[in-house]
Design a protein around this motif. Sequence first.
Motif, mmCIF file in Angstrom:
data_model
loop_
_atom_site.group_PDB
_atom_site.id
_atom_site.type_symbol
_atom_site.label_atom_id
_atom_site.label_comp_id
_atom_site.label_asym_id
_atom_site.label_seq_id
_atom_site.Cartn_x
_atom_site.Cartn_y
_atom_site.Cartn_z
ATOM 1 N N LYS A 70 0.831 -1.208 0.000
ATOM 2 C CA LYS A 70 0.000 0.000 0.000
ATOM 3 C C LYS A 70 0.865 1.258 0.000
ATOM 4 N N ASN A 71 0.244 2.374 -0.399
ATOM 5 C CA ASN A 71 0.910 3.672 -0.389
ATOM 6 C C ASN A 71 0.675 4.358 0.957
ATOM 7 N N PHE A 72 1.778 4.721 1.627
ATOM 8 C CA PHE A 72 1.693 5.384 2.927
ATOM 9 C C PHE A 72 1.913 6.889 2.770
ATOM 10 N N GLY A 73 1.196 7.651 3.547
ATOM 11 C CA GLY A 73 1.450 9.081 3.672
ATOM 12 C C GLY A 73 1.709 9.413 5.128
ATOM 13 N N ILE A 74 2.714 10.239 5.390
ATOM 14 C CA ILE A 74 3.004 10.687 6.758
ATOM 15 C C ILE A 74 2.800 12.192 6.798
ATOM 16 N N HIS A 75 1.860 12.636 7.629
ATOM 17 C CA HIS A 75 1.579 14.070 7.742
ATOM 18 C C HIS A 75 2.196 14.587 9.033
ATOM 19 N N TRP A 76 3.201 15.468 8.888
ATOM 20 C CA TRP A 76 3.965 15.990 10.023
ATOM 21 C C TRP A 76 3.307 17.246 10.589
ATOM 22 N N ASP A 77 3.486 17.463 11.886
ATOM 23 C CA ASP A 77 3.195 18.781 12.447
ATOM 24 C C ASP A 77 4.457 19.629 12.313
ATOM 25 N N VAL A 78 4.340 20.942 12.597
ATOM 26 C CA VAL A 78 5.387 21.871 12.188
ATOM 27 C C VAL A 78 6.391 22.238 13.288
ATOM 28 N N ASP A 79 6.059 21.976 14.554
ATOM 29 C CA ASP A 79 7.009 22.347 15.605
ATOM 30 C C ASP A 79 8.028 21.232 15.803
ATOM 31 N N THR A 80 8.901 21.391 16.798
ATOM 32 C CA THR A 80 9.972 20.417 16.997
ATOM 33 C C THR A 80 9.426 19.039 17.343
ATOM 34 N N ALA A 210 12.853 11.242 19.834
ATOM 35 C CA ALA A 210 11.819 11.238 20.871
ATOM 36 C C ALA A 210 12.213 12.167 22.013
ATOM 37 N N ALA A 211 13.495 12.150 22.385
ATOM 38 C CA ALA A 211 13.993 13.051 23.428
ATOM 39 C C ALA A 211 13.822 14.509 23.007
ATOM 40 N N CYS A 212 14.142 14.804 21.757
ATOM 41 C CA CYS A 212 13.979 16.184 21.247
ATOM 42 C C CYS A 212 12.534 16.635 21.366
ATOM 43 N N GLY A 213 11.596 15.768 20.978
ATOM 44 C CA GLY A 213 10.187 16.138 21.017
ATOM 45 C C GLY A 213 9.681 16.372 22.420
ATOM 46 N N ILE A 214 10.049 15.496 23.342
ATOM 47 C CA ILE A 214 9.596 15.618 24.734
ATOM 48 C C ILE A 214 10.085 16.924 25.350
ATOM 49 N N LEU A 215 11.368 17.213 25.176
ATOM 50 C CA LEU A 215 11.936 18.414 25.792
ATOM 51 C C LEU A 215 11.434 19.688 25.118
ATOM 52 N N ALA A 216 11.393 19.709 23.800
ATOM 53 C CA ALA A 216 10.993 20.922 23.090
ATOM 54 C C ALA A 216 9.529 21.248 23.289
ATOM 55 N N ASP A 217 8.707 20.237 23.550
ATOM 56 C CA ASP A 217 7.277 20.492 23.756
ATOM 57 C C ASP A 217 6.957 20.759 25.216
ATOM 58 N N VAL A 218 7.980 21.031 26.017
ATOM 59 C CA VAL A 218 7.846 21.413 27.428
ATOM 60 C C VAL A 218 7.021 20.380 28.195
ATOM 61 N N CYS A 219 7.311 19.115 27.956
ATOM 62 C CA CYS A 219 6.648 18.042 28.692
ATOM 63 C C CYS A 219 7.392 17.791 30.009
ATOM 64 N N ASP A 220 6.653 17.369 30.992
ATOM 65 C CA ASP A 220 7.192 17.194 32.335
ATOM 66 C C ASP A 220 8.343 16.188 32.359
ATOM 67 N N VAL A 221 9.466 16.588 32.953
ATOM 68 C CA VAL A 221 10.598 15.668 33.149
ATOM 69 C C VAL A 221 10.968 15.622 34.630
ATOM 70 N N SER A 222 9.977 15.809 35.471
ATOM 71 C CA SER A 222 10.217 15.744 36.913
ATOM 72 C C SER A 222 10.199 14.290 37.373
ATOM 73 N N GLU A 223 10.349 14.122 38.660
ATOM 74 C CA GLU A 223 10.313 12.787 39.258
ATOM 75 C C GLU A 223 8.977 12.100 39.020
ATOM 76 N N ARG A 229 11.611 10.813 31.552
ATOM 77 C CA ARG A 229 13.024 10.905 31.902
ATOM 78 C C ARG A 229 13.811 9.729 31.314
ATOM 79 N N TYR A 230 13.205 8.544 31.294
ATOM 80 C CA TYR A 230 13.898 7.389 30.717
ATOM 81 C C TYR A 230 14.111 7.580 29.213
ATOM 82 N N ILE A 231 13.070 7.997 28.505
ATOM 83 C CA ILE A 231 13.195 8.184 27.055
ATOM 84 C C ILE A 231 14.233 9.265 26.749
ATOM 85 N N VAL A 232 14.182 10.373 27.497
ATOM 86 C CA VAL A 232 15.151 11.444 27.283
ATOM 87 C C VAL A 232 16.559 10.965 27.607
ATOM 88 N N SER A 233 16.709 10.258 28.723
ATOM 89 C CA SER A 233 18.026 9.757 29.125
ATOM 90 C C SER A 233 18.633 8.871 28.045
#
Length: 540
Positions: A70-80, A210-223, A229-233
């Motif tokens: 099949k033909n796949f299409g990937i539609h991206w969002d524009v931020d990091t 995945a680490a770039c997306g989590i950090l740039a989208d200001v997602c919680d990296v607290s305890e 934190r594992y994905i970013v690490s």
Amino acid sequence: MTRTKKNYNILADCRGMYEQEIIDIILENRRIKDVEHLLNPRAEDLLPLDSLMRIDDARQIIENGIDNNKNFGIHWDVDTDGVSSGTIMTRYLRNYTDKISTYINIGKAHGLIEQDLEQFNDIDILVIVDSLDKDTSRYEELHNKGIQIIILDHHTIDTNVDYDKYATLVSSQREYDNTNLSGAGVVWKFCKYLDEYFMNDYADEYIDLAACGILADVCDVSEDSQENRYIVSEGLKNLKNPAVKKIIGSYEFNSKAILFSVAPLINACCRIGRNNIVMQLFLSDENKEVLALKKQLEECKEIQANELERILPSVYEDFDSQNGEVLYTFIDTEYGIGGVIGNKCLEIYNKPMFILKDCKDKYCGSMRSVGYGDFMALCNNTELAVLHGHEQASGIEIKKDKFEEFISMVNQQLFNMEQTTSDEIDIDCEINIEDITRTLVDKVKEINKISGAGFKPITFKVVNIDEYGIGSFKQGKHLVITPTDNIQLIEWNTKADYEELEDDALMNEPIEVIGELDSGFFARKYMLKVIISDLKVGVV
């Protein structure tokens, strides 16, 4: 210009203490329950892959598409986060098929709103990452054409909308224990799930994104968000993407590098409306092409800087003349820089604000807020405007004939509310300049490596500085103060008066700085550094 005065709350006086004493006090004051776990996230912190609702339904669609050519299409969002998500999904699927087309919105547009759906006519399966339309009309149109839709996302879901009727929605907001997982995190976990089924390990090659997306989208990296934190690490240990490598250059790959090097370039390109360059860059593996595309991103950032320099003075003048609970201004520019203007002004005025442009019969632009909780919901509840995005940072559209009524209603609501923010900024501890050692800097950098929302970098007040030299680099753009032969105090994009500072240095006027500890080479010499966020001269 009326600027909000910064008041600092120094949480500990650590002058003259040993390095580990300082670290122990800082972490104790931050009330960390398990320091070892915080600093060393574990594989078991990753929630079960199948706990993402409908992930297996999405897997079946992908498997069927691969098996049946099949033909796949990937539609991206524009931020990091969106670019990271799109890159992960595209690069992952390339391991199985070359029948992939990629799409990205232009400017700040999100999702399929106002998109030409004809571009998807040759697509059998459309994977939409990091965006979710508020209504299903666009999904319904594609569904009726026989196109299968998978949405991998993390934005708030309106439970009154039946997305499942037309699409397979996999989201961290659907009965999932980590609602702070970003779009790139969801996409990466989906690829990880595919790996388990197909018995491969391709997804691990993209965990840096995945680490770039989590950090740039200001997602919680607290305890409280150990999965993040594992994905970013793991992502910071495994830098693979050629674009990120070139953007980072010789600097360490850590939270700061993502937030102050990668994200600003992507955002600038987005605001200037050249999103295709970003998509090409992050999918390229050829060195010369990567370098050329990176240069184009840097040119976009320069265009943005020039436009900000042109517009900001009139915005400051406009805001200084207003005394309402909410601020608003109208800008005339072809670029989508309302958000970055809002970010700069929010630091100064500490009030909710709207940065708007004339869009024919309506105004459109950006909202920024602080201290009023879900300000986006508050505005949407007036039913006079439509805001889409995050609670305190979103886009806005409002018909011109409703604008005055909208501002009046918002002002009235805020007048009866208490703003929960304070001008006071917590600083972890106060130290003397002579307390800065390589051991202390290394310990702090290791902790700050994963920092962002919920776990801010450790900051210091550094005092007892009365002998120093004044210098600069990049033709005076950045200030360098040298109190010892192995320590630099650096203020990026300084507004300092060099002549005054040189006079102060000659007179041994004492100074103190607020900032973060860092280190690195300068002219082939290893230096300890304080990255200045505030500077005071003539301290008593």
